[in-house]
Enzyme design. Structure first.
Site, mmCIF file in Angstrom:
data_model
loop_
_atom_site.group_PDB
_atom_site.id
_atom_site.type_symbol
_atom_site.label_atom_id
_atom_site.label_comp_id
_atom_site.label_asym_id
_atom_site.label_seq_id
_atom_site.Cartn_x
_atom_site.Cartn_y
_atom_site.Cartn_z
ATOM 1 C CE LYS A 24 39.460 -36.929 -112.088
ATOM 2 N NZ LYS A 24 39.513 -38.251 -111.453
ATOM 3 N NE ARG A 94 43.545 -41.105 -113.246
ATOM 4 C CZ ARG A 94 44.277 -40.929 -112.140
ATOM 5 N NH1 ARG A 94 43.751 -40.369 -111.091
ATOM 6 N NH2 ARG A 94 45.524 -41.312 -112.093
ATOM 7 N N GLY A 103 36.719 -39.384 -104.212
ATOM 8 C CA GLY A 103 36.648 -40.721 -103.625
ATOM 9 C C GLY A 103 35.320 -41.428 -103.760
ATOM 10 C CG MET A 105 31.550 -42.051 -108.804
ATOM 11 S SD MET A 105 30.867 -41.146 -110.169
ATOM 12 C CE MET A 105 31.817 -39.654 -110.105
ATOM 13 N NE ARG A 338 39.992 -33.108 -106.750
ATOM 14 C CZ ARG A 338 39.807 -34.407 -106.592
ATOM 15 N NH1 ARG A 338 39.055 -35.082 -107.429
ATOM 16 N NH2 ARG A 338 40.371 -35.048 -105.590
ATOM 17 C CG HIS A 456 10.145 -32.427 -81.033
ATOM 18 N ND1 HIS A 456 10.982 -32.610 -79.950
ATOM 19 C CD2 HIS A 456 9.424 -31.315 -80.774
ATOM 20 C CE1 HIS A 456 10.748 -31.638 -79.070
ATOM 21 N NE2 HIS A 456 9.805 -30.849 -79.549
ATOM 22 C CB SER A 765 5.244 -16.445 -92.836
ATOM 23 O OG SER A 765 6.449 -17.129 -92.581
ATOM 24 C CB CYS A 832 9.000 -19.148 -90.965
ATOM 25 S SG CYS A 832 7.294 -19.709 -90.985
ATOM 26 C CE1 TYR A 852 10.222 -13.859 -92.947
ATOM 27 C CE2 TYR A 852 9.176 -11.885 -93.846
ATOM 28 C CZ TYR A 852 9.116 -13.044 -93.090
ATOM 29 O OH TYR A 852 7.946 -13.406 -92.463
#
Length: 875
Positions: A24, A94, A103, A105, A338, A456, A765, A832, A852
């Site tokens: 800001k 502010r 919203g 703070m 913003r 799980h 992996s 993974c 990957y």
């Protein structure tokens, strides 16, 4: 720029000082430099916030002096005097962090008023109603935000007065009414705090600055930071700005506007305003605001000036802007701008449009969409109108996105039966286990009382793309009695329940769900992401259906196929249990022979769905007790089926029981004890690859992954079994087939000895779920019980199972990468664990140089975008 400067006038800053001035403050400085009408002021920096906490929640005297010096400069600029009885300067205070936190703070308006200056304001403006309206707002805000007096108590007094006078709106109150109300507000303050309302404007100002600093660590800000990867050490800046007043009468007003529609992304101004109002009135919904288009009819000159500034700001920032503005006595001011928050659909459209309009390059556009946002495009959501009217009965953890509605079921069996009968159901359980898999597949959504974001239920639900709310401790579930109780309300299996996996909210009624449409912008945008990224994206999938879904979402193969998930199906579990209960190798092999064709069939389906893409298949990982029943009736049935004594089955179950099964007889240790398991699985993998190659022409190169290796000799022992069995199968079939053998790095010792392990492993992996668990030394299923205490005490900012711990676990990964590549230069490296779908963790993997990442099918687009953003951010 002085090193020890903690306060900057707007005219001293610019957009590049965002880290110091906050978003800001930097934008206010930038707008000032652009010549846009901004009420002037100054910013207390984020460094001052950090110093406030370092000094034990105190503002250093030198910083207070700096604030007063800049206040003096603001008095010169404005021609007004703070606390004056002739021409008082009022300010707003502010917050403004580096990253936008709408919203989260606190804000205080009209600061500087007291019993004397309010009279001066009334005389100066010849508008006592306006002066006392501003004063009553200030008392309420200051009391609430700075001193912790409940806002509701003041609102009650306001409502009582309106009722007594027969008024509908706040604007109906007269100057005399407001004077009386100010007196009542001050009496209330004294009653609550035991002291008079503070009258000295300078004291008010310093207390307000402290309050904004404090709000950086309020509970809602901490939660928001955790969800949006905002570090606590950033701190917040404080912006102190001359007040301009939208509540001076009908030639004044205030509003909020977006340069494009934040819900749809459509071009054209989108906003609302209210005449004779202050900022909070627009968002509070007390009065109905007017669309911005009406301003053109009301005051064309101001409207044209407003539109000119909006267009200038969008072009300057090259993004959709969210702006606040005030009109005071017919003069327009911009209070802030913003980059606007927007829905995923809007974000995609805006990004594509800005490229087509020549405002952004593809690389820049890629950064305009938050990767996590894409989740909402891939799952059903609740109809907006239905949600607005509904009230949640409980809130849990948003474990897997999307929305689900159905009748309650308490067991996997019931879910399956009722699903087969055409009913939509939501599975509600204390917690789920691998045995519940079929019921989970049959359910629209899953709701559990226990468990965290990597429980799980959460992991499996995300993998299936099923909505899940986990850890909803407000619920009392009686699985036997088939009831769920929340706040005294009892729901049964005849009741509907609706759950929102994106917010964690639970509704005790049926809500309408809608499937979001994926427009052409989505495909265009993702095409750009794929052009840019270097990190490949695979999926964690265990079934042909999930493999196809992953390919449809752009996966370049499978990074983790958990073979044990194939064992729980009703037609297989019996053979698996027979294998576990076998008394000797021959009996075990006989049972495994029954499993072989089923497992082979699964791999054939997966390879066909992948159409020649890579597949990493992990051999059996969980401890064997997970496949055995726990219910006495089920144990009895199993004994009967296998022609064994119940006591004998009970003894086997007791013998298999482990005190810490996650660190027990599992992973490669099973193949060391029972090599025939690895033989059967190798045969299934290789035979399936040969079949698909011969029948469909897909050139499959299976990647066989041995889990939980911590010692090179373990890997060599199991690898020898794999290679010998594969050779046998190829000789039998008369076919040559390329395959690879690698391991999952999930034990710290494996990472530390990666140079040795790479002598046998052709790929690594990283199984970061277990690697995190073993590095931290706590269970991912139990960590949820104490992690909140750690967040509150600022020991951890993030759940290490949801966001990769780059300092500790990341260091082990880095060691493994360096040592692995030292031994085998071309070793293939992937991840993974659950972190494979987390954008900040993906960026870390990009920096490490992995080949990957692998994640659940429904997170593949998220990972594709995050991989592209990592490339752009780390050029």
């Amino acid at each position: 720029m002085r090193k020890d400067q903690y306060v900057y006038l707007f005219s001293e800053g610019n957009a590049s000082m965002r880290n110091l001035l906050g978003g800001k403050g930097a934008n206010l400085a930038e707008m000032t430099n652009l010549g846009i009408p901004v009420p002037q002021g100054f910013t207390v920096t984020t460094e001052a916030c950090n110093k406030y906490y370092e000094d034990g929640k105190k503002i250093d005297d030198s910083i207070i002096e700096e604030i007063y010096t800049k206040l003096g400069k603001l008095e010169e600029i404005s021609g007004k005097k703070f606390g004056s009885l002739e021409n008082p300067l009022l300010v707003s205070v502010r917050s403004g962090a580096r990253a936008s936190m709408p919203g989260m703070m606190d804000t205080i308006l009209n600061l500087g008023l007291n019993d004397d200056s309010v009279e001066a304001m009334a005389n100066l403006t010849n508008n006592p109603r306006f002066a006392y309206d501003s004063y009553r707002r200030f008392i309420q805000m200051f009391a609430d935000v700075v001193m912790g007096v409940e806002k509701r108590l003041f609102e009650n007094l306001l409502d009582e007065m309106k009722e007594e006078k027969g008024y509908k709106f706040d604007t109906d109150l007269t100057a005399e009414d407001l004077k009386v109300l100010v007196g009542e507000f001050k009496d209330l303050y004294k009653k609550e705090k035991g002291e008079e309302f503070p009258n000295n404007p300078k004291d008010q100002l310093i207390e307000a600055v402290k309050a904004v600093f404090r709000s950086w660590n309020n509970p809602r800000a901490i939660v928001y930071r955790r969800l949006n990867d905002i570090p606590g050490e950033w701190g917040t800046a404080v912006n102190i700005q001359e007040m301009v007043f939208g509540n001076k009468g009908e030639t004044s007003g205030t509003g909020v506007a977006f340069s494009r529609n934040p819900a749809t992304g459509e071009t054209g101004i989108y906003g609302e305003y209210l005449m004779n109002a202050q900022g909070e009135d627009v968002v509070a919904g007390i009065r109905t605001p007017m669309p911005i288009s009406q301003l053109e009819e009301q005051n064309k000159e101001i409207y044209d000036q407003f539109m000119d500034i909006v267009n200038r700001l969008e072009k300057h920032y090259r993004d959709m802007q969210d702006m606040e503005f005030t009109i005071e006595d017919g003069k327009l001011y911009f209070l802030q701008t913003r980059n606007g928050k927007r829905t995923a659909q809007a974000a995609l459209k805006i990004a594509v449009d800005l490229v087509e309009e020549g405002m952004l390059s593809k690389e820049e556009a890629i950064l305009k969409v938050e990767a996590k946002q894409l989740d909402t495009l891939l799952h059903p959501n609740f109809d907006t109108a239905s949600v607005k009217e509904a009230t949640p009965i409980a809130t849990g953890l948003p474990a897997s996105p999307g929305a689900a509605c159905g009748k309650i079921v308490f067991t996997a069996e019931d879910a399956k039966v009722r699903h087969e009968n055409g009913e939509k159901v939501v599975l509600v359980r204390l917690e789920t286990s691998p045995e519940d898999i079929e019921g989970m597949i049959a359910s629209e959504g899953i709701l559990t009382v226990r468990g965290g974001m990597t429980s799980h239920a959460a992991v499996v639900a995300r993998g299936m793309g099923t909505c899940c709310v986990a850890g909803c401790g407000e619920l009392k579930v009686d699985e036997e009695g088939k009831t769920v109780t929340v706040n005294g309300r009892v729901l049964t299996e005849n009741d509907y329940i609706s759950i929102d996996g994106s917010t964690g909210k639970v509704y005790g009624e049926a809500l309408k769900t809608v499937t979001p449409e994926i427009s052409g912008h989505f495909a265009t945008f993702m095409g750009w992401a794929d052009e840019i990224r270097t990190l490949k994206v695979r999926a964690n999938t265990d079934t042909p259906r999930d493999a196809k879904q992953a390919v449809d979402f752009g996966a370049e193969g499978i990074g983790l196929c958990r073979t044990e998930h194939m064992f729980f199906a009703e037609d297989r579990i019996a053979a698996v249990r027979e294998m576990i209960l076998a008394k000797d190798v021959e009996q075990r092999k006989k049972a495994l022979a029954k499993i072989l064709p089923m497992q082979r069939e699964d791999f054939v389906g997966i390879y066909e769905a992948l159409e020649g893409r890579a597949a990493t298949i992990r051999f059996l990982d969980p401890p064997l007790h997970e496949f055995l029943p726990t219910d006495p009736k089920d144990i009895e049935a199993l004994a009967k089926e296998m022609n064994l004594e119940v006591e004998e089955v009970n003894n086997t179950i007791a013998n298999l029981h482990e005190f810490n099964p996650m660190m027990g007889h599992r992973g490669c240790r099973l193949s060391v004890s029972y090599p025939e398991i690895a033989e059967m699985q190798t045969r299934a993998v290789i035979e399936a690859a040969i079949e698909v190659k011969q029948n469909k022409g897909f050139d499959v190169v299976p990647e066989i992954m041995i889990p939980l290796v911590g010692e090179i000799k373990e890997l060599k022992y199991v690898k020898d079994i794999v290679c010998n069995t594969a050779k046998e199968v190829m000789e039998e079939k008369g076919v040559e087939l390329e395959f690879k053998v690698g391991t999952m790095i999930e034990i710290p010792r494996a990472a530390l000895t990666a140079d040795l392990i790479a002598k046998e492993a052709e790929f690594f992996s990283f199984g970061t779920n277990d690697l995190t668990q073993m590095t931290f030394g706590f269970s991912r299923d139990d960590a949820g019980k104490f992690l909140n205490d750690y967040y509150e005490k600022a020991i951890y900012e993030q759940d290490p199972f949801a966001k990769l711990d780059q300092t500790g676990v990341g260091s082990l990964m880095e060691i493994a990468v360096q040592r692995g590549r030292k031994t085998r230069e071309d070793i293939k490296l992937g991840i993974c664990g659950e972190h494979g779908g987390d954008p900040s963790s993906i960026e870390f993997c990009h920096k490490l140089g992995l080949n990957y990442v692998s994640c659940s099918p429904f997170r593949v687009p998220v990972a594709r975008l995050a991989a592209a953003q990592a490339k752009v951010n780390n050029k």
